[in-house]
Design a protein around this motif. Structure first.
Motif, PDB file in Angstrom:
ATOM      1  N   TRP A 253      37.303  74.968 -36.354  1.00 39.90           N
ATOM      2  CA  TRP A 253      36.890  74.082 -35.725  1.00 39.90           C
ATOM      3  C   TRP A 253      37.163  74.257 -34.058  1.00 39.90           C
ATOM      4  O   TRP A 253      37.816  73.348 -33.288  1.00 39.90           O
ATOM      5  N   GLY A 254      36.536  75.372 -33.737  1.00 39.72           N
ATOM      6  CA  GLY A 254      36.717  75.636 -32.025  1.00 39.72           C
ATOM      7  C   GLY A 254      36.408  74.782 -31.454  1.00 39.72           C
ATOM      8  O   GLY A 254      36.980  74.521 -30.188  1.00 39.72           O
ATOM      9  N   ALA A 255      35.053  74.223 -31.608  1.00 36.73           N
ATOM     10  CA  ALA A 255      34.357  73.494 -30.611  1.00 36.73           C
ATOM     11  C   ALA A 255      34.872  71.937 -30.425  1.00 36.73           C
ATOM     12  O   ALA A 255      35.946  71.481 -31.660  1.00 36.73           O
ATOM     13  N   VAL A 256      35.049  71.041 -29.500  1.00 32.26           N
ATOM     14  CA  VAL A 256      35.683  69.796 -29.363  1.00 32.26           C
ATOM     15  C   VAL A 256      35.219  68.898 -30.561  1.00 32.26           C
ATOM     16  O   VAL A 256      35.878  68.207 -30.931  1.00 32.26           O
ATOM     17  N   ASN A 257      33.952  68.863 -30.577  1.00 32.75           N
ATOM     18  CA  ASN A 257      33.122  68.068 -31.742  1.00 32.75           C
ATOM     19  C   ASN A 257      33.758  68.267 -33.094  1.00 32.75           C
ATOM     20  O   ASN A 257      33.955  67.291 -33.837  1.00 32.75           O
ATOM     21  N   ALA A 258      34.001  69.301 -33.355  1.00 28.77           N
ATOM     22  CA  ALA A 258      34.330  69.939 -34.590  1.00 28.77           C
ATOM     23  C   ALA A 258      35.940  69.278 -34.755  1.00 28.77           C
ATOM     24  O   ALA A 258      36.073  69.014 -35.923  1.00 28.77           O
TER      25      ALA A 258
ATOM     26  N   ALA B  59      36.270  65.419 -47.803  1.00 29.08           N
ATOM     27  CA  ALA B  59      36.334  66.966 -47.738  1.00 29.08           C
ATOM     28  C   ALA B  59      34.882  67.616 -47.286  1.00 29.08           C
ATOM     29  O   ALA B  59      34.738  68.591 -46.844  1.00 29.08           O
ATOM     30  N   ILE B  60      33.835  66.634 -47.339  1.00 26.41           N
ATOM     31  CA  ILE B  60      32.558  66.962 -46.851  1.00 26.41           C
ATOM     32  C   ILE B  60      32.640  67.138 -45.374  1.00 26.41           C
ATOM     33  O   ILE B  60      32.310  68.299 -44.670  1.00 26.41           O
TER      34      ILE B  60
ATOM     35  N   VAL C 249      31.995  70.932 -43.681  1.00 25.33           N
ATOM     36  CA  VAL C 249      30.502  71.354 -43.227  1.00 25.33           C
ATOM     37  C   VAL C 249      30.668  71.521 -41.552  1.00 25.33           C
ATOM     38  O   VAL C 249      29.797  72.084 -40.883  1.00 25.33           O
ATOM     39  N   ILE C 250      31.688  70.919 -40.932  1.00 26.76           N
ATOM     40  CA  ILE C 250      31.794  71.151 -39.437  1.00 26.76           C
ATOM     41  C   ILE C 250      31.895  72.763 -39.188  1.00 26.76           C
ATOM     42  O   ILE C 250      32.474  73.453 -39.996  1.00 26.76           O
TER      43      ILE C 250
END
Length: 286
Positions: A110-115, A280-281, A285-286
């Protein structure tokens, strides 16, 4: 073929709790049979495929298998205390939350802010889903409420075993099939240590222990088909579809094990299951 392979792990993992609960034995019988059945299947897989693995990876995989026993023993005790249909949504949700947090904190996911934003949303949905599946009518007796609370605490603590089991392979350079045998060796060793230290050696002779071999075979089938599904469909798709197992086991607990829920409890359970699957999804998937 890839569609079938994608569905088989969910079906097998969904059936596993039902098969375990049907065995007329204690959790220690069930965990011994599951571990031994898994070892037998992994030996067969090893001699067919002959996967290569280093000594260090073998030891790490065995350690992972030992920690799996902690998590699975917690689940088996919960089946007996509060039933499969309540245990599985809670246990699955806790594993998803813990795995996601470990992925972020230790492996830089989850490196990106959106993630990160989507990840937090997914975790919130998981928490709400767990809470909703645990809701009971107000008429539940005090002793039963205490049992449910203590079981929930036990599930939270023993879920650590599942989290370590899922995290160790991420730090290894070895295929899923290669670590299958050493993981099962670690499982059996951990169970035997548990049996010796709790002075339950009679478990080795009890019929229920050997009947539980079927659980190990089912678990092995789920694990092997999941590895093959990852190869055919990718990690994200294989993982997300495998989470449908919680729906199968929860519904199966009510239908085949006759675990009763009021209309209100059933409504909250269904909503909670949907939230857990959606969470879970999102976290995957992010």
């Amino acid at each position: 073929m890839s569609l079938l392979m994608m569905l088989l792990p969910a079906i097998a993992w969904g059936i596993l709790p039902l098969a375990v609960a049907k065995v007329n034995g204690r959790p220690v019988n069930q965990i011994f049979g599951t571990a031994l059945g898994t070892l037998l299947m992994s030996v067969i897989v090893y001699f067919i495929l002959r996967p290569q693995i280093s000594v260090s990876n073998f030891v790490l995989a065995a350690l992972a298998g030992a920690f799996w026993i902690i998590g699975q023993l917690g689940q088996y005790n919960a089946y007996r205390a509060i039933g499969v249909s309540q245990t599985m949504p809670i246990s699955t949700g806790l594993q998803l939350i813990g795995t996601s947090l470990i992925g972020v904190l230790l492996f830089g996911e989850w490196g990106a802010v959106n993630a990160k934003i989507l990840g937090v949303v997914g975790i919130v949905l998981l928490i709400i889903g767990i809470f909703m599946t645990a809701i009971h009518d107000h008429g539940v007796q005090i002793d039963q409420q205490k049992s449910q609370t203590s079981t929930l605490i036990m599930l939270i603590l023993t879920t650590i075993g599942f989290l370590v089991y899922n995290s160790i392979p991420k730090a290894m350079v070895a295929s899923g099939l290669a670590i299958f045998l050493p993981e099962s060796v670690g499982m059996v060793l951990a169970v035997l240590i548990y049996i010796v230290f709790t002075r339950q050696l009679q478990v080795l002779r009890e019929k229920a222990s050997w009947q539980s071999l079927l659980a190990g075979i089912i678990f092995s089938f789920a694990a092997i088909t999941y590895i093959l599904s990852i190869h055919d469909n990718g990690v994200n798709t294989a993982f997300v579809v495998s989470q449908l197992s919680v729906v199968i086991s929860t519904v199966g607990g009510m239908v085949f094990l006759h675990e009763r829920k009021s209309r209100r409890e059933l409504r909250f359970t269904v909503i909670g299951l949907v939230l857990i699957v959606v969470g879970a999804i999102i976290t995957t998937v992010i």
